[in-house]
Design a protein around this motif. Structure first.
Motif, mmCIF file in Angstrom:
data_model
loop_
_atom_site.group_PDB
_atom_site.id
_atom_site.type_symbol
_atom_site.label_atom_id
_atom_site.label_comp_id
_atom_site.label_asym_id
_atom_site.label_seq_id
_atom_site.Cartn_x
_atom_site.Cartn_y
_atom_site.Cartn_z
ATOM 1 N N TRP A 162 0.853 -1.177 0.000
ATOM 2 C CA TRP A 162 0.000 0.000 0.000
ATOM 3 C C TRP A 162 0.890 1.228 0.000
ATOM 4 N N GLU B 154 0.630 5.521 0.697
ATOM 5 C CA GLU B 154 -0.161 6.627 1.228
ATOM 6 C C GLU B 154 0.606 7.924 1.037
ATOM 7 N N TYR C 269 -0.051 12.278 -0.534
ATOM 8 C CA TYR C 269 -0.905 13.373 -0.986
ATOM 9 C C TYR C 269 -0.635 13.653 -2.452
ATOM 10 N N TYR D 176 -8.121 5.072 -2.764
ATOM 11 C CA TYR D 176 -8.877 5.879 -1.818
ATOM 12 C C TYR D 176 -8.482 7.335 -2.010
ATOM 13 N N GLY E 135 -9.660 9.593 2.110
ATOM 14 C CA GLY E 135 -10.115 8.589 3.064
ATOM 15 C C GLY E 135 -11.319 7.786 2.616
ATOM 16 N N ALA F 128 -5.439 13.759 0.290
ATOM 17 C CA ALA F 128 -4.924 12.472 0.756
ATOM 18 C C ALA F 128 -5.278 11.385 -0.248
ATOM 19 N N ARG G 34 -4.558 7.021 -1.051
ATOM 20 C CA ARG G 34 -4.047 5.717 -0.625
ATOM 21 C C ARG G 34 -4.334 4.736 -1.752
ATOM 22 N N GLU H 133 -3.860 0.559 -2.767
ATOM 23 C CA GLU H 133 -3.558 -0.787 -2.277
ATOM 24 C C GLU H 133 -3.473 -1.732 -3.459
#
Length: 99
Positions: A26, A28, A30, A52, A55, A82, A84, A86
């Motif tokens: 994953w 994470e 910005y 994502y 969030g 933000a 994310r 995976e």
């Protein structure tokens, strides 16, 4: 197992992994949006992936499959958002890209 990478990545680089098959990663961080507008975000993977944004589950490309791309438009304001991503790989071919 997740990648326990000691260095930060500026890209979604699956080269930073502990094994060649049967792994999950994953990322994470910005994304910087230069100006208000409509943007389409894509996730491409061989096997499963999810994206994502802020969030929230934004794009799902899950399951066992050949290389497949899915995308979705979003109205975004200028600034940082933000993100994310995976990815899991279940043997043989691999591929993962976010754009």
């Amino acid at each position: 197992p997740a990648c326990r990478c000691s260095k930060a990545s500026l890209t979604f680089d699956i080269g930073k992994r502990e094994r060649d098959e049967y792994f999950g990663l994953w990322f994470e961080g910005y994304i910087r949006v230069p100006r208000d507008g409509m943007y389409t975000l894509y996730i491409e993977s061989n096997d499963g992936s999810k994206l994502y944004l802020g969030g929230e589950d934004f794009v799902t490309n899950d399951g066992l499959h050949d290389l497949d791309t899915r995308g979705k438009p979003a109205a975004l304001r200028a600034g940082l958002h933000a993100i994310r991503a995976e990815y899991f790989q279940a043997g043989l071919n691999k591929g993962f890209q976010v754009y």
